[in-house]
Every structure is written in structure tokens, then in C-alpha cells.
Design a protein around this motif. Structure first.
Motif, short mmCIF file in Angstrom:
data_model
loop_
_atom_site.label_atom_id
_atom_site.label_comp_id
_atom_site.label_asym_id
_atom_site.label_seq_id
_atom_site.Cartn_x
_atom_site.Cartn_y
_atom_site.Cartn_z
N LEU A 30 45.33 46.23 26.61
CA LEU A 30 44.26 46.81 27.42
C LEU A 30 42.94 46.79 26.67
N ASP A 31 42.99 47.03 25.36
CA ASP A 31 41.78 46.98 24.55
C ASP A 31 41.17 45.58 24.57
N LEU A 32 42.01 44.55 24.62
CA LEU A 32 41.52 43.17 24.58
C LEU A 32 40.74 42.80 25.84
N LEU A 33 40.88 43.59 26.90
CA LEU A 33 40.12 43.31 28.12
C LEU A 33 38.64 43.64 27.96
N GLY A 34 38.30 44.44 26.98
CA GLY A 34 36.90 44.76 26.72
C GLY A 34 36.23 45.41 27.93
N PRO A 35 34.99 44.97 28.26
CA PRO A 35 34.24 45.57 29.38
C PRO A 35 34.93 45.42 30.73
N LEU A 36 35.86 44.45 30.86
CA LEU A 36 36.55 44.26 32.13
C LEU A 36 37.38 45.49 32.52
N ALA A 37 37.73 46.31 31.52
CA ALA A 37 38.52 47.51 31.80
C ALA A 37 37.67 48.72 32.14
N ASP A 38 36.35 48.58 32.04
CA ASP A 38 35.46 49.71 32.32
C ASP A 38 35.62 50.18 33.76
N GLY A 39 35.70 51.48 33.95
CA GLY A 39 35.79 52.05 35.28
C GLY A 39 37.19 52.05 35.86
N LYS A 40 38.17 51.50 35.12
CA LYS A 40 39.55 51.50 35.59
C LYS A 40 40.31 52.66 34.95
N VAL A 41 41.33 53.13 35.65
CA VAL A 41 42.20 54.16 35.07
C VAL A 41 43.22 53.47 34.19
#
Length: 613
Positions: free
Chosen positions: A387-398
Motif C-alpha cells: 500500500l505504501d508503494l502506491l504513493g499519492p495514488l492511495a491518498d483519500g482512500k481508506v
């Protein structure tokens, strides 16, 4: 696949340099968009592109809304050759690099004006709206608000021209606050007419007809009912009431039908969402049913599915306007609400589980499809590192973080979250179907151990670059001939089975990619594999050790099989052992590559078949 209303295209936020990245990411978060960056000057984005002209023109041709952080003149020149029909142009917006101004260039009446206002509000900027109707009357008649559909958009230009020229307008509607609260010049007798109705209506001269989303189609059906039959019945219900299909807000049913193809086919046919209620919710509508059935109650726990679902959706102030009608395998009914229906508030959706492989972890090696799936998800489930590797793509997701060794709990959680109607991404490294979580998803479908809701979710699996592909690409072409993969972990596979496979691969002279070669407690399996393979191939056989592929600390090296040291391998290393035919070659720059010849150089080109290339 679950039916829904036509999924809006994800806006592309285009930036040309790293300085614009913070602003671009901020805008993307506000409008649920993707960040697209020029690869020459942007280090990280959801999508990286080489040519600004080609990429922007491709986005526009595909109908993607574009928000570009760049000079307006430059964007106009890029898109000018493609401009031909304002009725089909998607929104194109320019944002000043300092975030001070937001300018809708194209598609003002197709969402650009509203999108520009939304961006400007979030940035504290000025939205430069220049559309005549918006400025004079405070309303865009060819772009009604959410919940209304303009049936004859081709007449909007003539109507607006009349109004701008000074004509009055007559309103034929029981309620439409967006019109009554505008600055339109309403008159009792006027040439221009605005009609709001859920009935089918042929527009007169200088008349615009708007259909409000106030109708809900309730449906029931037998298991595996024919989609064509259900669609025909749904059309019959609308015709019976004289209703416009554009006024349909949703198709609703009981949650036992959440995975029923016919229900989703009807929703897709009308371009609306499918939503589902529990039997208890439908049974609460029993006093209002026109055709209650004890047979239905005995089967599913409520006295009516079609009528019950329609009534549950419109609430106590709504009413049944088309009683239940039946075909051989389906039932349908229509209810009418007193207000616009927001389908997202009705029951729950079927729920979607995206099982995605993010590759080794770098943005460059993550597919655009995976990025879109993650972007579309409300929840992300996975091992914390992934999940950390997704970087900004994970912003705003639970985020739902799980540690190593919690694979089944991770998958069950993801499926149950989707079973509640959420859109969930189950995030795997490499490829989701290679020693990853996709297999367990389908095993749980097969063997059970999940709730009824989770068993009815939609699943989509998207591929990623696997560790063996990444290792092979970094070192050359070791997979150029027959190869196999073997996991050396005996947590789930008996050690004697692994031994048998290693021996068979050695005898077959396959190139072998070893996954899970070692762990903190397990150090002997790789040594066994090395010693076993030395019985079948030379000690000089090249072995590739690839660690942290695509991430910081990447290290790829080659050693002879006879000198493979288990202590040089860790849990983040993939080991690729060449076959007896694998070779090394050193190029002029001093780099050593590994390849496994397939014999192309020894064959005449005319002797090769097309599917061998």
C-alpha cells in the motif's frame, strides 16, 4: 460484470513539470482525477507520457475531461486540429501555474463550467466563466443539474438565442427549483417553453423538455433469467405508465439477486445503477404492496420483490405507479418519488473487488488499468509495504493494512468489504495471479467461508509485471525459451512436493524462477535446489539474483550455479536459474547480459511461423 450507469470518464490532470506537481495532485484529489505528467520533467504521476501533443490529443479524442496546468494558448493550439462539434466536446480546463485562475476552454455546458467552479473554490481562485446563459440568467439550459436530463439538447441553441435576444419563457413544471430560482424572464404567455416531466413527450417549437430522475424500477427474477426477457419486461413497464426512460433513476431488487445477470443487464440497458435491499427492508413495505405473495415470502422472506424494491427506493412519500407485471421468469414494477432520487442512497450496490498487481512497485511498472482501478476504489486492502508503494495514488482512500502471514484474513476482509457494497482494491505486488491473492479469492468462492453478500460481489483481476519478468528484463532475456516457476515455501505446499517439482524441472532443463527462496527461519530449501540442479546442468550455469526490483535499493547480479550462496539471498530476492542452454554475453559498454537462445539465429526467416516470433 455489475451494471451501472455509464461510468464517467476519469479527469486527467496534466502537468508539464515538477513545479506544477503539488498543484496537480491537489486538483486531482478534489475532482477524483488522475495525475498525468510529462516524463521528461515529472518524476512521479499516475500516468507518464513522452509527447505532450500526442497525449493531450489522445485524451481529448477519447472523451476524457482534461485539466491542464499550463498556458491556455499552448493548449488551444494543441487541440485546435480536433475541434469540430461543440455538442460532443468533453470538458477542457486550463489552470494557471500559480493556481490563481481556472478557465473552462471547451465543454462549458458539458461539465466544464461546474468543474472549473469546483476547482476554483478548492484553490481559492477565480473561475473565468464566459458562457452567455450562465452570465445573464445564472443557469445553463443545455446542462441541467444532476438528476435532470434534457431530452432534446439539439434545440437548446435556438432556445438560448431567443432568450438572450429578450424573449420570455413559460415554465411547465410542478417543481424545479434550479429553474425557478434562476434569472430567467418567466411569463404566462411566451413563445419559449421549458417543460419538466417524467412522461414521454414530444417537444414543440422552441420547447425544451427535461426529464427528472424520479422513477425507480423494481425487479425480481428467477435464477439465471434471460437478460433479453428482463429488458423487454422493463420496457413494457415504462410503456404501460407512459414514462420516459430518462426519468429512471435506478433498478432495484432484493440482495439475493445482487449477482443476477438479468438485473444488471436491465440496469446497463437504461444506463442507471443497480441497487439492492435486504428482505427485511422489502418486507417493511408489505402494507403498501398491491400484489403481495405468500409464495414469494416463503422463498425469500418478503411478500413482494418488484413492488417492494420500487417502494423502498422512493420512500414513504413516493407511490407505486405501475403495479407488478410478469413474464415467464421476471417481474417488474415502477414507483415514483416526490423528489429527485439519488441512487447512491438506496440500499447498497453489488460491490466490486479489484484484485490488482502493482508490479515491483515503481510507478513506471504499474499498468494504467491498475491505476484506474485503484483510483476508482473507496478502500485499499493489502500488506502495508504494498500500500505504501502506491504513493499519492492511495491518498483519500481508506487503508486496511495487514502484515505478512495474514493472507487469508486479508482476502476475506477485502471480499467482505466489497460485500457491503464498497469498491475495494486488493493490492498485490507483482502479478495478482502469480503466488498472490487472486487464487485465494476464487478458492473462497469455491469452498465458502464468506458471507452471502461477499459471495455475490463482482471481481475483476488486473495483471501486473511479475518478479520473474522484471528480473529477466533487467538482466537481458533469460526467459527466451521454456521456463517454469517454483515456490520454495513449504508453508502451504508439502516439502516432498517441492522436491519432486525441482527434480522434474531439472530433468526437463527448464529455466527456473524460484519465488520465496528463503525466509528468516527457512534456509535449506534453496541449497537443496542448487545441489539438485547441479546434477542436470553445468556449474557455470548463470543464476540471476534480483533484489528490490523497481524500488530503491534495486540490485541485480549474476553468479554461477556452482557458487550460489544462500546467504546472498533474502526474502525480497527472486532467483532465476538458467537452463543448460542459457548464456552470458558482454556488450561494448562492459555490461554482462544473460539470455537463453531459442534457435532463431540458426533458422531461415522464411521457415518461421508467425506465432513463433
Amino acid at each position: 460484470m455489475a451494471a451501472a450507469s455509464a461510468t464517467p470518464a476519469i479527469p486527467a490532470v496534466v502537468i508539464l513539470n515538477e513545479a506544477a506537481a503539488p498543484l496537480g495532485r491537489r486538483i486531482a484529489a478534489v475532482i477524483s482525477g488522475e495525475l498525468h505528467g510529462a516524463v521528461a520533467r515529472v518524476t512521479s504521476a499516475d500516468v507518464l507520457f513522452p509527447s505532450v501533443k500526442d497525449h493531450v490529443q489522445a485524451l481529448f479524442s477519447a472523451g476524457r475531461p482534461i485539466v491542464a496546468v499550463m498556458a491556455s494558448g499552448a493548449l488551444i493550439r494543441l487541440l485546435a486540429p480536433l475541434l469540430c462539434d461543440k455538442q460532443t466536446e468533453s470538458p477542457v480546463i486550463v489552470v494557471a501555474e500559480d493556481g490563481s485562475s481556472v478557465v473552462p476552454l471547451l465543454g462549458g455546458h458539458h461539465g466544464a463550467n461546474d468543474l472549473a467552479r469546483s476547482i476554483a473554490t478548492s484553490l481559492g481562485a477565480h473561475a473565468a466563466i464566459t458562457t452567455a446563459g450562465d452570465l445573464k440568467f445564472g443557469v445553463a439550459l443545455d446542462q441541467p443539474p444532476e438528476g435532470y436530463v434534457l431530452a432534446n439538447s439539439n434545440a437548446a441553441k435556438a432556445v438560448m438565442a431567443e432568450l438572450v435576444a429578450g424573449a420570455g419563457v413559460r415554465l411547465d413544471a410542478s417543481s424545479a427549483a434550479w429553474l425557478t430560482q434562476s434569472r430567467l424572464p418567466f411569463e404566462q404567455e411566451a413563445r419559449v417553453t421549458l417543460t419538466v416531466t417524467d412522461q414521454n413527450k414530444t417537444a414543440g417549437e422552441l420547447e425544451l423538455v427535461y426529464h427528472p430522475k424520479t422513477l425507480v424500477l423494481g425487479m425480481g427474477c428467477e435464477r439465471h433469467a434471460k437478460p433479453a426477457e428482463a429488458i423487454t419486461l422493463a420496457e413494457e413497464a415504462l410503456t404501460k405508465g407512459g414514462f420516459a426512460r430518462q426519468s429512471l433513476a435506478a433498478v432495484c431488487s432484493i440482495d439475493l439477486k445482487a449477482d443476477e445477470t438479468a438485473i444488471h443487464a436491465v440496469a446497463a440497458h437504461f444506463g442507471v445503477p443497480a441497487r439492492f435491499f435486504t428482505a427485511a427492508t422489502l418486507e417493511a413495505e408489505a402494507p403498501r404492496l398491491k400484489n403481495p405473495s405468500e409464495v414469494v415470502f416463503a422463498e425469500v422472506g418478503c411478500h413482494g420483490v418488484a413492488e417492494g424494491a420500487a417502494l423502498a427506493a422512493v420512500g414513504q412519500t413516493g407511490a407505486l405507479v405501475v403495479e407488478k407485471i410478469k413474464s415467464k421468469g421476471a417481474t417488474a414494477a415502477i414507483a415514483q418519488a416526490t423528489e429527485i432520487v439519488d441512487p447512491t442512497t438506496l440500499g447498497r450496490a453489488r460491490g466490486t473487488l479489484f484484485v490488482v498487481g502493482i508490479g515491483p512497485g515503481s510507478d513506471d511498472w504499474r499498468s494504467p488499468e491498475v491505476s484506474r482501478m485503484v483510483q476508482a476504489s473507496t478502500d485499499l486492502v493489502g500488506y502495508s509495504l504494498y500500500l505504501d508503494l502506491l504513493g499519492p495514488l492511495a491518498d483519500g482512500k481508506v487503508r486496511h493494512d495487514f502484515g505478512l502471514g495474514k493472507e487469508e484474513a486479508r482476502v476475506v476482509h477485502a471480499m467482505e468489504m466489497a460485500g457491503q457494497g464498497n469498491t475495494v482494491a486488493l493490492v498485490c505486488s507483482g502479478d495478482a495471479g502469480i503466488y498472490a491473492m487472486a487464487t485465494l479469492v476464487f478458492e473462497l468462492f469455491d469452498k465458502g467461508g464468506i458471507t452471502d453478500g461477499a459471495s455475490r460481489i463482482e471481481v475483476q483481476v488486473s495483471p501486473g509485471i511479475s518478479a520473474l519478468q522484471a528480473a529477466a528484463a533487467r538482466i537481458g532475456a533469460p526467459l527466451g525459451h521454456d521456463f517454469c516457476t517454483i515456490s520454495l515455501s513449504d508453508l502451504l505446499t508439502p516439502w516432498e512436493h517441492i522436491q519432486r517439482r525441482v527434480k522434474a524441472a531439472g530433468e526437463g532443463d527448464f529455466v527456473i524462477a524460484f519465488y520465496n527462496p528463503v525466509s528468516m527461519k527457512r534456509r535449506t530449501q534453496l541449497a537443496y535446489a542448487r545441489d539438485e540442479l547441479l546434477k542436470y546442468r553445468p556449474a557455470t550455469t548463470p543464476v540471476i539474483l534480483a533484489t528490490n526490483l523497481g524500488r530503491e535499493g534495486e540490485h541485480v547480479r549474476t553468479v554461477p550455479l556452482g557458487e550460489l550462496n544462500v546467504d546472498d539471498v533474502d526474502m525480497l530476492t527472486v532467483v532465476v536459474v538458467g537452463s543448460s542452454e542459457s548464456r552470458t554475453v558482454t556488450t561494448g559498454d562492459g555490461k554482462t547480459w544473460v539470455y537463453t537462445p531459442r534457435g532463431y539465429s540458426g533458422k531461415a526467416d522464411t521457415g518461421m511461423k508467425g506465432n513463433e516470433a
